[in-house]
Write an enzyme that holds these catalytic residues in place. Structure first.
Site, PDB file in Angstrom:
ATOM      1  N   LYS A   1      97.208  49.735  -2.325  1.00 30.01           N
ATOM      2  CA  LYS A   1      96.134  49.290  -1.438  1.00 30.01           C
ATOM      3  C   LYS A   1      96.434  47.905  -0.863  1.00 30.01           C
ATOM      4  O   LYS A   1      95.568  47.041  -0.776  1.00 30.01           O
ATOM      5  CB  LYS A   1      94.805  49.275  -2.187  1.00 30.01           C
ATOM      6  N   CYS A   2      97.657  47.720  -0.425  1.00 30.33           N
ATOM      7  CA  CYS A   2      98.147  46.435   0.067  1.00 30.33           C
ATOM      8  C   CYS A   2      98.523  46.587   1.538  1.00 30.33           C
ATOM      9  O   CYS A   2      98.885  47.679   1.982  1.00 30.33           O
ATOM     10  CB  CYS A   2      99.377  46.047  -0.767  1.00 30.33           C
ATOM     11  N   GLY A   3      98.468  45.501   2.279  1.00 32.52           N
ATOM     12  CA  GLY A   3      98.929  45.530   3.656  1.00 32.52           C
ATOM     13  C   GLY A   3     100.403  45.903   3.770  1.00 32.52           C
ATOM     14  O   GLY A   3     100.859  46.351   4.824  1.00 32.52           O
ATOM     15  N   LEU A   4     101.149  45.734   2.700  1.00 33.18           N
ATOM     16  CA  LEU A   4     102.578  46.064   2.692  1.00 33.18           C
ATOM     17  C   LEU A   4     102.859  47.465   2.148  1.00 33.18           C
ATOM     18  O   LEU A   4     104.012  47.868   2.065  1.00 33.18           O
ATOM     19  CB  LEU A   4     103.350  45.031   1.864  1.00 33.18           C
ATOM     20  N   THR A   5     101.828  48.212   1.774  1.00 33.01           N
ATOM     21  CA  THR A   5     102.011  49.526   1.147  1.00 33.01           C
ATOM     22  C   THR A   5     102.865  50.449   2.009  1.00 33.01           C
ATOM     23  O   THR A   5     103.623  51.269   1.483  1.00 33.01           O
ATOM     24  CB  THR A   5     100.644  50.177   0.832  1.00 33.01           C
TER      25      THR A   5
END
Length: 181
Positions: free
Chosen positions: A35-39
């Protein structure tokens, strides 16, 4: 003498493992989160794995919930997310901590072996813009930080979280390690 290969690990399915299971391979160790912007980096990592696996690259994903609760799921939920969303084929491990007082011994050793990350700076500045103190420069900065190990299990490079799988600096470092005996 103990090495990185000797540190006990658990696969995401709960089975015992260690980096020793990948002896003789070039390893890219990545702390991951769903659930990360980098996922979306999962996609690039999987593409890299498919492209370089036959040459001896193993990408090892270590889910961690250290950064703003971005990996809240259980091992089963993480495994399902990775399979269904990104068709991840590279090995995933049980969720661990990569920073703080409960940091897993693997990450203590990785950080000690390579305290500075290539590409560090821009992402750290972005975090500051969001009011996030990124702490000491040697700590894992965020999700998707990458450690590259040679075929002897030695850490040879570390890459900032926003250095994606397609980044020429990462690709060159992997290619150089794969070419070595």
């Amino acid at each position: 003498m103990s090495t990185l290969y000797d540190i006990p690990l658990k696969r995401i399915d709960g089975s015992d493992s260690s980096l020793g299971d990948f002896r003789g391979k070039v390893l890219l160790v990545v702390n991951v989160a769903s659930k990360c912007g980098l996922t979306k980096q999962y996609e690039g990592l999987e593409n890299l794995y498919e492209a370089q696996r036959a040459q001896g690259l193993e990408i090892l994903g270590f889910p961690a919930n250290n950064f703003k609760g971005q990996e809240p799921g259980s091992d089963a939920e993480i495994s399902e997310f990775c399979a269904l969303t990104y068709d991840v084929q590279f090995p995933l491990f049980s969720k661990i901590s990569v920073t703080g007082d409960d940091r897993h011994p693997l990450y203590t050793e990785l950080i000690a072996a390579q305290p500075a990350a290539i590409g560090d700076g821009p992402f750290r500045e972005r975090l500051k813009g969001y009011g996030i103190d990124s702490g000491a420069g040697t700590e894992v900065l965020w999700n998707f930080e990458k450690f590259l190990l040679n075929k002897q299990g030695e850490v040879v490079a570390r890459f900032a979280p926003d250095v994606a799988a397609e980044d020429p600096r990462l690709l060159q470092a992997i290619t150089e390690q794969l070419a070595k005996a």
